[in-house]
Design an enzyme around this catalytic site. Sequence first.
Site, PDB file in Angstrom:
ATOM      1  N   GLU A 118       0.681  -1.133  -0.045  1.00  0.00           N
ATOM      2  CA  GLU A 118       0.002   0.108  -0.099  1.00  0.00           C
ATOM      3  C   GLU A 118       0.907   1.246  -0.213  1.00  0.00           C
ATOM      4  O   GLU A 118       2.028   1.169   0.648  1.00  0.00           O
ATOM      5  CB  GLU A 118      -0.775   0.016   1.340  1.00  0.00           C
ATOM      6  CG  GLU A 118      -1.695  -1.277   1.724  1.00  0.00           C
ATOM      7  CD  GLU A 118      -2.173  -1.084   2.887  1.00  0.00           C
ATOM      8  OE1 GLU A 118      -1.942  -0.294   3.729  1.00  0.00           O
ATOM      9  OE2 GLU A 118      -2.849  -2.167   3.207  1.00  0.00           O
ATOM     10  N   LYS A 120       2.496   4.610   1.332  1.00  0.00           N
ATOM     11  CA  LYS A 120       2.550   5.045   2.783  1.00  0.00           C
ATOM     12  C   LYS A 120       2.086   6.519   2.538  1.00  0.00           C
ATOM     13  O   LYS A 120       2.824   7.504   2.196  1.00  0.00           O
ATOM     14  CB  LYS A 120       3.930   4.990   3.263  1.00  0.00           C
ATOM     15  CG  LYS A 120       4.002   5.374   4.697  1.00  0.00           C
ATOM     16  CD  LYS A 120       5.674   5.069   5.362  1.00  0.00           C
ATOM     17  CE  LYS A 120       5.815   5.295   6.609  1.00  0.00           C
ATOM     18  NZ  LYS A 120       5.303   6.557   7.382  1.00  0.00           N
ATOM     19  N   ASP A 122       1.204  10.375   3.457  1.00  0.00           N
ATOM     20  CA  ASP A 122       1.945  11.315   4.389  1.00  0.00           C
ATOM     21  C   ASP A 122       0.957  12.268   4.984  1.00  0.00           C
ATOM     22  O   ASP A 122       0.662  13.288   4.319  1.00  0.00           O
ATOM     23  CB  ASP A 122       3.046  12.052   3.603  1.00  0.00           C
ATOM     24  CG  ASP A 122       4.270  12.606   4.386  1.00  0.00           C
ATOM     25  OD1 ASP A 122       4.104  12.459   5.532  1.00  0.00           O
ATOM     26  OD2 ASP A 122       4.798  13.383   3.741  1.00  0.00           O
ATOM     27  N   GLU A 178      -5.274   6.979   7.676  1.00  0.00           N
ATOM     28  CA  GLU A 178      -4.718   8.193   7.712  1.00  0.00           C
ATOM     29  C   GLU A 178      -5.502   9.272   7.002  1.00  0.00           C
ATOM     30  O   GLU A 178      -6.391   9.072   5.973  1.00  0.00           O
ATOM     31  CB  GLU A 178      -3.496   7.834   6.447  1.00  0.00           C
ATOM     32  CG  GLU A 178      -2.420   8.702   6.548  1.00  0.00           C
ATOM     33  CD  GLU A 178      -1.280   8.559   7.742  1.00  0.00           C
ATOM     34  OE1 GLU A 178      -1.435   7.646   8.415  1.00  0.00           O
ATOM     35  OE2 GLU A 178      -0.330   9.218   7.849  1.00  0.00           O
ATOM     36  N   TYR A 230      -6.386   1.904   6.532  1.00  0.00           N
ATOM     37  CA  TYR A 230      -5.478   0.773   6.370  1.00  0.00           C
ATOM     38  C   TYR A 230      -5.265  -0.549   7.252  1.00  0.00           C
ATOM     39  O   TYR A 230      -4.478  -1.096   7.515  1.00  0.00           O
ATOM     40  CB  TYR A 230      -4.028   1.600   6.113  1.00  0.00           C
ATOM     41  CG  TYR A 230      -3.462   2.423   7.335  1.00  0.00           C
ATOM     42  CD1 TYR A 230      -3.427   1.649   8.418  1.00  0.00           C
ATOM     43  CD2 TYR A 230      -3.041   3.592   7.008  1.00  0.00           C
ATOM     44  CE1 TYR A 230      -2.736   2.655   9.538  1.00  0.00           C
ATOM     45  CE2 TYR A 230      -2.678   4.418   7.731  1.00  0.00           C
ATOM     46  CZ  TYR A 230      -2.485   3.938   9.267  1.00  0.00           C
ATOM     47  OH  TYR A 230      -2.059   4.841  10.228  1.00  0.00           O
ATOM     48  N   LYS A 320      10.793   3.559   2.619  1.00  0.00           N
ATOM     49  CA  LYS A 320      10.751   4.998   2.161  1.00  0.00           C
ATOM     50  C   LYS A 320      11.088   5.179   0.768  1.00  0.00           C
ATOM     51  O   LYS A 320      12.218   4.781   0.196  1.00  0.00           O
ATOM     52  CB  LYS A 320      11.661   5.556   3.206  1.00  0.00           C
ATOM     53  CG  LYS A 320      11.139   5.452   4.670  1.00  0.00           C
ATOM     54  CD  LYS A 320       9.805   5.942   4.841  1.00  0.00           C
ATOM     55  CE  LYS A 320       9.625   7.240   5.153  1.00  0.00           C
ATOM     56  NZ  LYS A 320      10.117   7.715   6.757  1.00  0.00           N
ATOM     57  N   CYS A 414      22.465  48.566  -6.132  1.00  0.00           N
ATOM     58  CA  CYS A 414      22.644  47.433  -6.882  1.00  0.00           C
ATOM     59  C   CYS A 414      23.888  46.788  -6.820  1.00  0.00           C
ATOM     60  O   CYS A 414      25.108  47.312  -7.051  1.00  0.00           O
ATOM     61  CB  CYS A 414      22.142  47.626  -8.426  1.00  0.00           C
ATOM     62  SG  CYS A 414      22.558  46.389  -9.516  1.00  0.00           S
ATOM     63  N   CYS A 417      25.990  46.965 -10.467  1.00  0.00           N
ATOM     64  CA  CYS A 417      26.271  48.333 -10.874  1.00  0.00           C
ATOM     65  C   CYS A 417      26.415  49.578 -10.043  1.00  0.00           C
ATOM     66  O   CYS A 417      26.613  50.594 -10.507  1.00  0.00           O
ATOM     67  CB  CYS A 417      25.473  48.721 -12.202  1.00  0.00           C
ATOM     68  SG  CYS A 417      23.633  49.438 -11.623  1.00  0.00           S
ATOM     69  N   CYS A 432      16.703  47.619  -9.434  1.00  0.00           N
ATOM     70  CA  CYS A 432      18.001  48.480  -9.770  1.00  0.00           C
ATOM     71  C   CYS A 432      17.590  49.570 -10.790  1.00  0.00           C
ATOM     72  O   CYS A 432      16.919  49.426 -11.683  1.00  0.00           O
ATOM     73  CB  CYS A 432      18.992  47.593 -10.271  1.00  0.00           C
ATOM     74  SG  CYS A 432      20.153  48.782 -11.291  1.00  0.00           S
ATOM     75  N   CYS A 438      23.225  49.261 -16.051  1.00  0.00           N
ATOM     76  CA  CYS A 438      23.689  48.002 -15.458  1.00  0.00           C
ATOM     77  C   CYS A 438      24.121  46.793 -16.109  1.00  0.00           C
ATOM     78  O   CYS A 438      23.150  46.532 -17.067  1.00  0.00           O
ATOM     79  CB  CYS A 438      22.420  47.639 -14.530  1.00  0.00           C
ATOM     80  SG  CYS A 438      22.597  46.414 -13.215  1.00  0.00           S
TER      81      CYS A 438
HETATM   82  S1  IVH Z   1      -0.022   0.460   8.977  1.00  0.00           S
HETATM   83  C1  IVH Z   1       1.214  -1.571  12.890  1.00  0.00           C
HETATM   84  N1  IVH Z   1      -0.424   1.353   6.591  1.00  0.00           N
HETATM   85  O1  IVH Z   1       2.930   5.423   9.045  1.00  0.00           O
HETATM   86  C2  IVH Z   1       1.110  -0.829  11.593  1.00  0.00           C
HETATM   87  N2  IVH Z   1       0.713   2.769   8.423  1.00  0.00           N
HETATM   88  O2  IVH Z   1       5.123   4.576  10.458  1.00  0.00           O
HETATM   89  C3  IVH Z   1       0.417   0.470  11.619  1.00  0.00           C
HETATM   90  N3  IVH Z   1       0.904   5.189   7.557  1.00  0.00           N
HETATM   91  O3  IVH Z   1       1.481   5.831  12.176  1.00  0.00           O
HETATM   92  C4  IVH Z   1       0.501   1.222  10.327  1.00  0.00           C
HETATM   93  N4  IVH Z   1       0.491   4.996   5.412  1.00  0.00           N
HETATM   94  O4  IVH Z   1       0.430   7.088  10.014  1.00  0.00           O
HETATM   95  C5  IVH Z   1       0.117   1.575   7.853  1.00  0.00           C
HETATM   96  N5  IVH Z   1      -0.686   1.989   4.381  1.00  0.00           N
HETATM   97  C6  IVH Z   1      -0.502   2.431   5.619  1.00  0.00           C
HETATM   98  C7  IVH Z   1       0.366   3.716   5.917  1.00  0.00           C
HETATM   99  C8  IVH Z   1       0.705   3.974   7.392  1.00  0.00           C
HETATM  100  C9  IVH Z   1       0.915   5.842   6.217  1.00  0.00           C
HETATM  101  C10 IVH Z   1       1.491   5.908   8.633  1.00  0.00           C
HETATM  102  C11 IVH Z   1       0.745   5.776   9.951  1.00  0.00           C
HETATM  103  C12 IVH Z   1       1.686   5.124  10.949  1.00  0.00           C
HETATM  104  C13 IVH Z   1       3.012   5.574  10.349  1.00  0.00           C
HETATM  105  C14 IVH Z   1       4.106   4.334  10.759  1.00  0.00           C
END
Ligand code: IVH
Length: 673
Positions: A118, A120, A122, A178, A230, A320, A414, A417, A432, A438
């Site tokens: 999935e 991650k 932000d 999230e 999630y 990451k 400036c 110049c 300027c 210039c």
């Molecule tokens: S699972 C025990 N799935 O990442 C597992 N976390 O570093 C719990 N996050 O606090 C998290 N996308 O805020 C999971 N697809 C995803 C996620 C996700 C973002 C964040 C979440 C968590 C942090 C963990």
Amino acid sequence: MSALQIKLNKLKDELNYHNYRYYVLDDPEISDSEYDKLLRELQDIEAQHPELITADSPTQRVGAVPLAEFKTVKHEMPMLSLANAFSDEEFSEFNQRIVDILSKAKKYNNKDIQYAAEPKLDGLAVSLLYENGILVQGATRGDGTTGEDVTQNIRTIETIPLKLLGSDFPARLEVRGEVVMDKKGFDELNRIQRENNGKLFANPRNAAAGSLRQLDSRITAKRPLSFFCYGMGIISDDVSLPDTHSALMEVLKSWGLRINPESQIVAGVKGAQAYYQRLFDKRESLEYEIDGIVYKVDSLEYQKILGFVARAPRWAIARKFPAHEEMTKVLGIDIQVGRTGALTPVARLEPVFVGGVTVSNATLHNQDEIERLDIRVGDTVVIRRAGDVIPQVVNVVLSKRQGKPRKFKMPTHCPVCGSLVVRNENEVVSYCSGGLFCEAQRKQAIIHFASRKAMNIDGLGDKLIELLVDKGLIKTSADLYTLTHEQLASLERMGDKSATKLLKALQASKETTLARFIFALGIHDVGETTAKTLADHFQSLEKLEEASFDELLSIRDIGPVVANNVITFFKQKHNREVIDALLKTGIHWPKVNSQVSQAQPLSGKTFVITGTLSDMSRDEAKQALQALGAKVTGSVSKNTDYVVAGEKPGSKVDKARQLGVEVLTEEQFKAFL
Ligand code: IVH
């Protein structure tokens, strides 16, 4: 149940269902306006029967009363974090550990481990509690053990159902996921914040967090937040659930919770790597920000065997992406002078790898921006580069500031110049004032000088000017007139013939008008029309050069900005030197005799020409009018005497009619002339 109540429940169910079609399935059945109609119907009934309003009604998303503070919430099951992998090797090691543990437990079947992959997201993690299908609590992650009760704010997020669909859900269900702010919404929010002189948010995650931590949910409701789930937290054991993470997510989806559409099952290290690459390539085009991939062992049986270490599961890892934000040090603040003379402060940075490139400079835009950030030399700053956007200084890490570095000030002169730097009231840009001299503005200034509406030097195009400057043959516009046939003929793509032609054109340009000459000087904000106004008023260059601020201000259509620009321009010794040199080449114009000009038939009259004329160009019409003493401007105001309207005249004619200004057709205009 009364008939009205039955109707009300049906309406609410319908609205919930369409919400689900829209947000969860991304496949609406009805149009927005049909949805609004249903919602209004519900609102009307509730307005007449407030006693029938329930908390899960789709009309009840925004609370009316701001909170004094947030209550804390203790998570019954802690909200854990994830271990990170920063390379393919680290992911392989993670996979190998899983294989080893499962083998030891005699559960490994020698096949690739299936992972639920999935994005991650932000944003920030939240926990949603549903009791008998009704959302009763929303909480932030906090430190993982205790978070804040943000139920009021959670309720305003339209992708979070207030009531679950169907009836096969557990009596008690905790959903985790999230809350994110999409990138477009983030840009728009910052635009509004900037307009209202509000605080700018550093990135979508901060904006989402700030929005969710508003005590007044009416503010949260205006923020473009959304939600993806999630996982699950505590669940009552009154229903049986599937035995994989991915199937569990599908069940959540059927109850009306949105899961991320990019989620996918991948097999082993190879599958995980391919998914990583695919999402990495897609990253910038997604509507929300992601900072990596989360891989979770799909089998819940396996998950149980793998268990936890410290505060993270052994069955999941976050791979990451290279960061969009990094910290680095400001080594200095340089001033760049642009082609038009604008001064731009630029932060010189200790080189840092961010968003896929090494960044060693970032524009600070202008003095206001520097003050907003309070950035000083020596500071540690956060640099952000997302997508193809130029690197940006997000904020200063004040806790890392050492000593008391001095505040940055725009230079008064400036750096290229030495001319005076001007910043007019209500303008953010400093520039300027040494336009004619210039070095930074050289090319642009000469291109402007030679242009058709200025000195009209035929055959002297932009490319040729750039070449002449680059070869060091000219430094100012006055040097144009010292060019020799030999110098010109020896240039690439210039023969004997074109050199002769250009010299002729230069010679011809010396016979000009005062208005053209003033325009050619390139004084800031002095366009063609203003140059004409100044020429008409002063009738000689010497008088203009010596004009006082008050005298300039007394002229119709000249405001304080132009007055200041004119004064400062002529105050610069170097500009005067170039002007003297220009006049020495023999540039001249007919003396404008004030008596004659007063006697001109159209003096004092202001015209606007709009649309396409069939018998002459707009420029020709303009010159004809000016020859009779009229002034020709670009926009219609109450000072306009006549509007000349050709074909397809547009809004200027409407404006003229509104203001009662006389509009002439082309025929009438010709007769008039
Ligand atoms: S699972 C025990 N799935 O990442 C597992 N976390 O570093 C719990 N996050 O606090 C998290 N996308 O805020 C999971 N697809 C995803 C996620 C996700 C973002 C964040 C979440 C968590 C942090 C963990």
